[in-house]
Design a protein around this motif. Structure first.
Motif, short mmCIF file in Angstrom:
data_model
loop_
_atom_site.label_atom_id
_atom_site.label_comp_id
_atom_site.label_asym_id
_atom_site.label_seq_id
_atom_site.Cartn_x
_atom_site.Cartn_y
_atom_site.Cartn_z
N LEU A 1 5.93 14.12 33.06
CA LEU A 1 6.47 12.87 33.60
C LEU A 1 6.83 11.83 32.55
O LEU A 1 7.78 11.07 32.74
N VAL A 2 6.10 11.77 31.47
CA VAL A 2 6.36 10.74 30.45
C VAL A 2 7.79 10.85 29.89
O VAL A 2 8.51 9.86 29.86
N PRO A 3 8.24 12.02 29.47
CA PRO A 3 9.62 12.10 28.98
C PRO A 3 10.65 11.79 30.06
O PRO A 3 11.67 11.15 29.80
N VAL A 4 10.39 12.24 31.28
CA VAL A 4 11.34 11.99 32.37
C VAL A 4 11.46 10.49 32.64
O VAL A 4 12.57 9.96 32.78
N ILE A 5 10.34 9.80 32.68
CA ILE A 5 10.36 8.35 32.93
C ILE A 5 11.03 7.62 31.77
O ILE A 5 11.81 6.68 31.98
N ALA A 6 10.78 8.06 30.54
CA ALA A 6 11.40 7.42 29.38
C ALA A 6 12.91 7.61 29.39
O ALA A 6 13.67 6.67 29.14
N ILE A 7 13.35 8.81 29.69
CA ILE A 7 14.79 9.08 29.73
C ILE A 7 15.44 8.31 30.87
O ILE A 7 16.53 7.74 30.71
N ARG A 8 14.78 8.25 32.01
CA ARG A 8 15.32 7.51 33.15
C ARG A 8 15.47 6.02 32.81
O ARG A 8 16.48 5.39 33.12
N GLY A 9 14.48 5.46 32.14
CA GLY A 9 14.56 4.06 31.73
C GLY A 9 15.69 3.82 30.76
O GLY A 9 16.42 2.83 30.86
N ALA A 10 15.86 4.73 29.80
CA ALA A 10 16.96 4.59 28.83
C ALA A 10 18.32 4.68 29.53
O ALA A 10 19.23 3.91 29.21
N LEU A 11 18.44 5.59 30.48
CA LEU A 11 19.71 5.70 31.21
C LEU A 11 19.98 4.46 32.06
O LEU A 11 21.13 4.01 32.17
N ASP A 12 18.93 3.91 32.67
CA ASP A 12 19.10 2.69 33.46
C ASP A 12 19.55 1.52 32.58
O ASP A 12 20.43 0.74 32.97
N ARG A 13 18.95 1.40 31.39
CA ARG A 13 19.36 0.33 30.47
C ARG A 13 20.80 0.53 29.99
O ARG A 13 21.56 -0.42 29.90
N GLN A 14 21.16 1.77 29.72
CA GLN A 14 22.53 2.06 29.28
C GLN A 14 23.53 1.73 30.39
O GLN A 14 24.59 1.16 30.13
N THR A 15 23.20 2.06 31.62
CA THR A 15 24.07 1.75 32.75
C THR A 15 24.21 0.24 32.92
O THR A 15 25.31 -0.27 33.16
N ALA A 16 23.11 -0.49 32.80
CA ALA A 16 23.15 -1.95 32.94
C ALA A 16 24.03 -2.57 31.85
O ALA A 16 24.82 -3.48 32.13
N ARG A 17 23.91 -2.07 30.61
CA ARG A 17 24.75 -2.60 29.53
C ARG A 17 26.23 -2.30 29.79
O ARG A 17 27.09 -3.13 29.54
N ALA A 18 26.52 -1.10 30.28
CA ALA A 18 27.91 -0.74 30.55
C ALA A 18 28.49 -1.60 31.67
O ALA A 18 29.63 -2.04 31.59
N LEU A 19 27.70 -1.86 32.70
CA LEU A 19 28.19 -2.71 33.79
C LEU A 19 28.36 -4.15 33.33
O LEU A 19 29.30 -4.83 33.75
#
Length: 121
Positions: free
Chosen positions: A62-80
């Protein structure tokens, strides 16, 4: 491989490779993870250790999955957030037009159809 080919579905070769890799990974996990846990005498004598092993396995997954999910959410927020700066015409889509539509001064060049007298945005 599908990304390189711009396709949504794998071909026959890619499908066979995916199945073979899946079978190989399942074999390795059974041999090196599942079997040692099932045959471990210490885990049979002390069931609480089994709970600890299960919790550690969950944490490792779960730790890598949560970390990757957080990074993708931040990347999406920056793109928007950068979307309106990178696309001036897109500002009208998110409701941040300044002033009324009639008084809005056009700062971008007219479209090709507009310059040909065909109308435009």
């Amino acid at each position: 491989m599908m990304v390189l080919q711009n396709s949504e579905r794998p071909g026959i070769i890619e499908g066979i490779v995916i199945v073979l890799l899946s079978v190989r990974i399942a074999f390795l996990l059974t041999k090196y993870v599942d079997a040692p846990i099932r045959t471990n005498r210490a885990l049979r004598r002390f069931p609480a250790r089994g709970v600890v092993v299960i919790l550690l396995c969950l944490a490792l997954a779960l730790v890598p999955v949560i970390a990757i999910r957080g990074a993708l959410d931040r990347q999406t927020a920056r793109a928007l957030a950068a979307a309106s700066a990178n696309n001036p015409r897109g500002r009208c889509l998110d409701g941040r037009l300044h002033g009324s539509r009639r008084s809005h001064r056009r700062t971008d060049p007219p479209s090709r159809g507009h310059s040909l007298g065909l109308g435009g945005p």
